[in-house]
Design a protein around this motif. Structure first.
Motif, mmCIF file in Angstrom:
data_model
loop_
_atom_site.group_PDB
_atom_site.id
_atom_site.type_symbol
_atom_site.label_atom_id
_atom_site.label_comp_id
_atom_site.label_asym_id
_atom_site.label_seq_id
_atom_site.Cartn_x
_atom_site.Cartn_y
_atom_site.Cartn_z
ATOM 1 N N ASP A 219 0.806 -1.209 0.000
ATOM 2 C CA ASP A 219 0.000 0.000 0.000
ATOM 3 C C ASP A 219 0.840 1.260 0.000
ATOM 4 O O ASP A 219 0.440 2.289 -0.553
ATOM 5 C CB ASP A 219 -0.916 0.040 1.220
ATOM 6 N N PHE A 220 2.045 1.175 0.672
ATOM 7 C CA PHE A 220 2.773 2.436 0.845
ATOM 8 C C PHE A 220 4.117 2.442 0.140
ATOM 9 O O PHE A 220 4.880 3.375 0.264
ATOM 10 C CB PHE A 220 2.953 2.709 2.355
ATOM 11 N N GLY A 221 4.447 1.384 -0.534
ATOM 12 C CA GLY A 221 5.600 1.390 -1.411
ATOM 13 C C GLY A 221 6.939 1.195 -0.743
ATOM 14 O O GLY A 221 7.978 1.561 -1.290
ATOM 15 N N ALA A 222 6.932 0.644 0.405
ATOM 16 C CA ALA A 222 8.212 0.418 1.092
ATOM 17 C C ALA A 222 8.986 -0.669 0.374
ATOM 18 O O ALA A 222 8.418 -1.687 -0.030
ATOM 19 C CB ALA A 222 7.952 -0.010 2.529
ATOM 20 N N ASP A 223 10.259 -0.441 0.154
ATOM 21 C CA ASP A 223 11.046 -1.483 -0.506
ATOM 22 C C ASP A 223 12.084 -2.106 0.431
ATOM 23 O O ASP A 223 12.833 -2.995 0.035
ATOM 24 C CB ASP A 223 11.698 -0.941 -1.772
ATOM 25 N N ILE A 224 12.153 -1.620 1.651
ATOM 26 C CA ILE A 224 12.957 -2.282 2.693
ATOM 27 C C ILE A 224 12.106 -2.256 3.977
ATOM 28 O O ILE A 224 11.550 -1.206 4.325
ATOM 29 C CB ILE A 224 14.287 -1.551 2.946
ATOM 30 N N ILE A 225 11.988 -3.412 4.585
ATOM 31 C CA ILE A 225 11.185 -3.414 5.830
ATOM 32 C C ILE A 225 12.047 -3.849 7.029
ATOM 33 O O ILE A 225 12.983 -4.630 6.886
ATOM 34 C CB ILE A 225 9.949 -4.319 5.718
#
Lengths: 369, 931
Positions: A219-225
């Motif tokens: 949903d928010f486009g995070a590419d590293i969690i």
């Protein structure tokens, strides 16, 4: 008959003689020696499984090493699972078994047990609590923020979307400190990057955690969690989306693991319990060990991290070791308020007890429904 | 061996205990020392902690100052440099400054944050004190701007400055320095000299402290004894609270230990002393036990000795008693000889036996009395007695002896003495006779005077005064005391010829003591002695007794020769004694009374007889096997068909003593008679208890003649019987009881021989085995009775053969039997003829009565001729002279004198002969009325 009699009488007297002699020897050699009470007993309570490959196991490993060095016995209770009753029973049982100190490894325990503390007035509670404001507790912790900061530097340099997902448990000082330090690190290498945070409200809820992470990515486009949870459930999400994951002290050899924020509790528990056993511990005592004592670190840096980023991490780490900690120089919060000015440093007291604000670049999101 | 091993065992145990004690002592010593050292170390460690606390406070005083300054700086914000410049002081030893985070210094020299952990720590908001190697101690304190740390104020002090600023001192002798945790020296205490400081830097000392630090473990301080260069030290370390510093120090151990170690020394010394005491004590006890064992043995030995002594006394008493019995028999038989024999030689021998026997009896009685007195069993049994009788008894007892010794016996008995007195006559007599006997014994020449008078004490009592004076050898003053000791005989050398036990006077003295009197003695050595005593006696009859001599004379006459007082041919008595000899004695003694005597040798026989026959008196011996006299009497009382109920029973006893009569009466006896049975006593007893109508009293003179006749025949008979072939006199006399009976039996036997032989032969010829057996059976018994032992044995054998119907043996042996029988007849024939011849001879001797009485001249002639013979040593002619004298009628006294003379002549005893001749001259030639 007579001979037999006199023989047995002789034997009897010889036996009595030997017994008395032994008793005499024993009395002389041991009289007045304080019978060792045996090793001190230290209660150790875990919220989850002791072999969870996560927080609990890391703590257990730490106290086990301390026990070896300081020669005390650990009386462990695990799987409290947030139950105040179980916690109470555990403490009571430990008190009955002669524990003089109990280690609360979970930050929630203080709140869960606060009402019962007076029942065991002689008990010393060693609490890994987010704040150091509970009178009856001796606070101990690690400067995890230092490692978070370093992992942020890596993440900032590696993100493509400039959006980093952070699943945290509860918004306490400890966790906020971690989010802030991570964000400061991210912005060191990517000043425009944003850290999006979802609180799960609990330290361990794997499905929800995953859904939160899923949301952050999808949903928010995070590419590293990254996360501040008990387990490494988010690795699956990272794998699923083929993105990087910064783990929190769970060792894994998965290529999706960018790096690991690791803790080493051995030094912590050794220091805390040495003072306890020596009797030099006071109410004012605070045990907050950082990267200088190798109690926190960033490890398992992915091979995909560029060399200059690795060097950058080393440099920053060195700066911390030389006295320039994470929360120094100019820090502005979400409200635009300058929390720290140039050449200033936020002291430990403020870090521990007053971190209720977020630095710029942090976005707090509501979790998925 | 056992004793030795016992001792070895005790020694091993003793040594074992000593070793255990000694080891315990050593262990205790070590333990006490280690306890005290532990205690001291704990004290030193605690003290060190206090000192460390003080040091900590001193150190934090510096930071307090910095904190104060930091507050000033904070307040004056932008003027902080000026503030600091105003308050700070820096010189070569100290440095103060205000450090910024970026490395610059607002005031003072900059101390780069990266290089000084204390600065870093202060930037985290904490006060810090840190060692800067080579430079000194760095004290830091944060300076805030709002809630963040803007500066750090610091002060760096070198050792000199520290010593100057801080008063870290120990007033005692402890040497202390402050170091870092790893031992780097930070600063010494004030009292540590440079040299001592160098010592601390010394590697050896450094390793000691490192060691101690390790041992601290979880303690904040620690102390330990160590020896260093031959000196004892206490080393100690202590953490300085709230800092990362540590204190190291040492002190001489003497300061701490002196008093305490002394205390231990006292304990150990006392322990050792107690150990020695234990050793000595146990040794003493062992020796004491040994001694006790010895004294136990002594006590045992004493007890054994006492037992032995008692056993000896018992033995003596019972022996004496046992001896009395055979003496009784001897004296009894002897009495019979005296009675029945008129043969001078035999009478002389018999008299000798009598005298010797009586001496022996007296001796034994003395011993018995003595042992009784010793055992406290002697009792005084008072009874009425006639004074004159007692005196005449005494005189008659001693007169013969005195006369025999040629001593004058003067008896002065006060005629006014009361007739009947009350007291223990026997004991009084015993005392007096003992004294009199002694007097006669020890007097060679002169006289023995016996005085008896009295003094009236009250209406009922007199004091009898007895005095015996002799002209004997006397007693030395020094011997007079010993005289009364038992078994003591004074002047032994001189008196070795005088017989005696030495008991006499001792008994007298003891008896008198029992009777509340005392024997007194006055004596002059060589001139004579006087023994006297006063004895209280009750009076029963105050009538004067008059002259005792009358009674005495009577007594002498009756005693001179035994005579029966009575005859009782209709009376029948039973005599019971297990000893046949005693039965014979009694039978013999009473023979002339013609009393009928049945005998029994056991209680059972008595019971049988008692059912068959009523007796007038029963004499029963006390001591008998199986059933004794007392038991027999009891059995008689409860016997069914007893014909003798109420018949007087008289006990024979050899146990006669005090209280015997009462004792026997309590048993149920009528009376008792003591052994040896005295003829007169026996007869008196019979007279007393026989019904008067059965007694015929007779004239003594007629008896006299009769007895003489009988006596003379016996001697020759016995002699020839003893010599006879095939006859055993002893067996015969045992069978017949006495010679007279034997004579009768022998004649009967002799007369029956031919008839019996004829009957035996006839039975054999008729093959009448039954009759034959009866005949030989009769022969067996009758032959035995006359002492034909072999014949009896042969007859017995044939009797057995007869019983077995063994005709062959009977046929073969009967001739031998008859041969023997005939041989015995020949022997008997010789004896009987001899006897019959003698009988006729004795009868002719009766003519003596009608012989002419000897004249005084003739007697004088005789004495002169004997004197001549003696002077010529011609003893043979003396007997010739005596034979000549026998042609005349002689008095009995003279006859006795002549008998003695003859025997003295035979023994060639010149002095004796002269003595007798002198006596005869004095008695008969000088005093014509006697002839």
């Amino acid at each position: 008959m007579n001979k037999k009699n006199s023989l047995s009488i002789n034997l009897f007297f010889i036996l009595v003689f030997i017994l008395i002699t032994m008793f005499l020897y024993n009395t002389i050699t041991t009289f007045g020696k304080v019978q060792g009470e045996g090793p001190a007993k230290i209660g150790f309570i875990l919220d989850g499984y002791s072999n969870d490959d996560g927080w609990n196991e890391a703590n257990l490993t730490g106290i086990k090493n301390a026990a070896v060095e300081l020669k005390f016995d650990i009386i462990m209770e695990e799987k409290i699972n947030g139950s105040a009753d179980k916690l109470y029973e555990a403490v009571k049982s430990m008190a009955e078994q002669g524990c003089r100190a109990i280690v609360f490894t979970s930050p929630d325990f203080v709140d869960m047990f606060r009402d019962h503390m007076d029942e065991f007035p002689r008990m010393v509670y060693l609490c890994n609590s987010p704040e150091d404001n509970e009178e009856k507790c001796i606070n101990y912790s690690v400067r995890l923020y230092q490692a978070r900061y370093l992992s942020g530097i890596v993440a900032g340099s590696m993100t493509k979307t400039g959006i980093l997902g952070f699943v945290s448990s509860v918004p306490n000082a400890e966790n906020i400190r971690g989010i802030n330090a991570f964000t400061i690190g991210v912005r060191k290498t990517n000043p425009e990057a944003v850290v999006k945070v979802i609180y799960t409200g609990i330290y361990s809820n794997r499905n929800f955690e995953k859904r939160c992470a899923e949301s952050l990515v999808s949903d928010f486009g995070a590419d590293i969690i990254t996360e501040n949870l008990t387990s490494n459930s988010l690795l699956a999400v990272a794998k699923y989306h083929d993105i990087f994951y910064i783990s929190y002290h769970h060792p894994s050899s998965d290529p999706h693991e960018l790096c690991r924020v690791s803790t080493n509790w051995s030094t912590v528990y050794t220091g805390v319990l040495r003072d306890f056993l020596k009797g030099t511990m006071t109410k004012e005592s605070r045990y907050w060990y950082g990267i200088d004592k190798d109690c926190v670190n960033i490890k398992a840096l992915s091979e995909e991290i560029p060399d200059d980023t690795v060097l950058r991490v080393e440099r920053e780490k060195n700066a911390i070791l030389k006295g320039r900690d994470v929360f120094s120089n100019v820090i502005v919060d979400l409200d635009g308020k300058t929390r720290c000015m140039f050449d200033e440093i936020i002291p430990d007291d403020a870090l521990i007890n007053e971190m209720d604000w977020y630095v710029r670049g942090v976005q707090i999101l509501d979790g998925p429904a | 061996m056992d004793r030795l091993s016992e001792k070895v065992r005790i020694a091993i145990v003793w040594v074992l205990f000593l070793i255990v004690f000694a080891i315990s002592g050593m262990l205790l010593n070590n333990r006490l020392l280690s306890m005290v050292y532990d205690y001291i170390c704990a004290q030193v460690a605690t003290q060190a902690e206090y000192t460390a606390e003080t040091a900590s406070n001193e150190m934090f005083r510096e930071t307090d100052k910095l904190t104060y300054i930091s507050r000033l700086v904070e307040r004056y914000g932008s003027a902080s440099k000026r503030v600091l410049d105003a308050v700070s002081y820096s010189d070569e030893h100290s440095m103060m400054g205000l450090q910024t985070l970026n490395g610059g210094a607002v005031s003072g020299a900059p101390l780069p944050v990266s290089e000084y952990p204390a600065i870093q720590e202060a930037f985290r908001g904490n006060i810090a004190i840190d060692n800067v190697p080579g430079k000194g101690l760095l004290f830091t304190c944060p300076v805030y701007n709002n809630s963040n740390v803007k500066y750090v104020i610091y002060e760096l002090l070198d050792r000199y400055a520290l010593k100057d600023r801080m008063s870290i001192n120990s007033s005692d002798s402890r040497k202390i320095i402050i170091t870092t945790m790893d031992g780097t020296i930070v600063m010494p205490f004030d009292n540590v000299t440079d040299e001592e400081l160098k010592d601390f830097e010394n590697e050896e000392l450094d390793s000691v402290f490192s060691d101690l630090s390790k041992k601290m473990e979880l303690k904040t301080s620690y102390a330990e004894f160590r020896e260093m260069n031959g000196e004892d030290f206490i080393f100690f370390v202590s953490d300085i609270p709230n800092t990362s510093f540590r204190m190291r120090g040492y002190m001489s151990s003497d300061i701490m230990t002196t008093g305490l170690v002394d205390a231990i020394s006292i304990v150990i010394f006392v322990f050792a002393f107690l150990l020695v005491l234990y050793a000595v004590g146990t040794l003493y006890l062992m020796i004491a036990a040994e001694k006790a064992g010895e004294s136990d043995e002594l006590r045992k030995a004493k007890m054994q000795a006492e037992e032995a002594n008692k056993a000896k006394s018992d033995f003596l008493a019972s022996m004496s008693h046992e001896i009395r019995t055979p003496i009784n028999a001897v004296l009894g038989m002897d009495e019979m000889i005296i009675r029945e024999s008129d043969n001078d030689h035999i009478l002389e021998y018999a008299n000798s036996i009598n005298n010797a026997g009586k001496s022996l009896l007296n001796l034994v009685n003395d011993i018995l009395d003595f042992s009784k007195i010793e055992a406290g069993k002697m009792e005084i049994l008072p009874a009425e007695y006639k004074t004159s009788f007692m005196i005449s008894d005494l005189v008659s007892m001693i007169a013969v002896r005195a006369h025999n010794k040629g001593l004058e016996l003067n008896v002065n008995a006060d005629p006014s003495l009361p007739t009947v007195l009350y007291g223990d006559e026997d004991r009084v007599k015993q005392c007096v006779i003992n004294i009199l006997t002694n007097a006669v014994k020890y007097t060679e020449k002169g006289s023995v005077t016996f005085d008896m008078t009295y003094e009236k004490v009250s209406d009922k009592e007199i004091m009898l005064k007895v005095k015996v004076t002799d002209t004997g050898i006397g007693i030395r003053k020094e011997d007079q005391q010993r005289l009364f000791s038992p078994f003591e005989r004074v002047d032994e050398q001189r008196n070795r010829n005088i017989e005696g036990t030495g008991l006499g006077l001792s008994i007298v003295r003891k008896l008198l003591t029992i009777m509340d009197s005392e024997l007194k003695l006055e004596s002059e050595y060589g001139k004579g002695s006087t023994f006297y005593f006063d004895l209280k006696q009750e009076v029963c009859d105050w009538k004067e007794m008059g002259d005792f001599a009358e009674a005495y004379r009577k007594s002498v006459l009756t005693r001179n020769k035994y005579t029966e007082l009575f005859r009782a041919p209709d009376a029948r008595i039973l005599v019971v004694d297990d000893t046949v000899m005693n039965l014979n004695v009694v039978k013999g003694l009473l023979k002339k009374t013609r009393i009928m005597i049945d005998t029994a040798v056991s209680g059972h026989d008595t019971l049988k007889l008692a059912k068959k026959q009523r007796y007038d008196i029963m004499f029963i011996d006390h001591r008998m096997p199986v059933m004794d006299g007392v038991e027999t009497l009891k059995a008689l009382e409860s016997l069914e068909g007893n014909l003798n109920m109420g018949v007087p029973c008289i006990a024979f006893t050899a146990n006669a003593g005090s209280g015997s009569r009462e004792q026997y009466r309590s048993y149920g006896f009528t009376d008792y008679i003591s052994k040896p049975v005295s003829p007169s006593e026996l007869e008196q007893m019979i007279v007393k208890y026989l019904p008067p109508d059965k007694i015929e009293l007779i004239d003594p003179d007629s008896v006299h003649e009769e007895s003489e006749e009988a006596n003379n025949t016996d001697e020759a008979f016995v002699e020839s019987y003893k010599k006879a072939e095939g006859l055993n006199y002893n067996v015969a006399i045992a069978g017949c009881g006495d010679d007279a009976l034997l004579k009768d039996t022998a004649i009967t036997f002799y007369n029956a021989v031919d008839d019996n032989i004829a009957e035996i032969r006839r039975a054999l010829a008729n093959d009448d085995i039954e009759n034959y057996t009866i005949k030989v059976h009769a022969l067996k018994s009758s032959a035995r009775i006359i002492g034909a032992v072999d014949l009896s044995r042969k007859a017995e054998y044939l009797e057995r053969c007869g019983n077995e119907q063994d005709r062959e043996e009977i046929a073969a042996h009967t001739d031998f039997l008859i041969d023997d029988y005939l041989r015995i007849r020949e022997s008997l024939k010789f004896i009987i003829n001899d006897y019959l011849k003698n009988m006729s001879k004795e009868e002719s001797a009766e003519d003596n009565f009608f012989k002419e009485a000897i004249s005084r001249e003739k007697l004088k002639e005789f004495t002169e001729s004997v004197k001549d013979a003696v002077s010529l040593f011609d003893f043979d002619s003396i007997n010739d002279s005596i034979r000549l004298l026998k042609e005349y009628k002689l008095t009995r006294e003279l006859e006795n004198e002549l008998k003695e003379l003859s025997s003295a002549a035979d023994r060639l005893e010149e002095e004796e002969v002269i003595k007798i001749i002198d006596a005869i001259e004095i008695l008969y030639t000088g005093n014509s009325e006697n002839t």
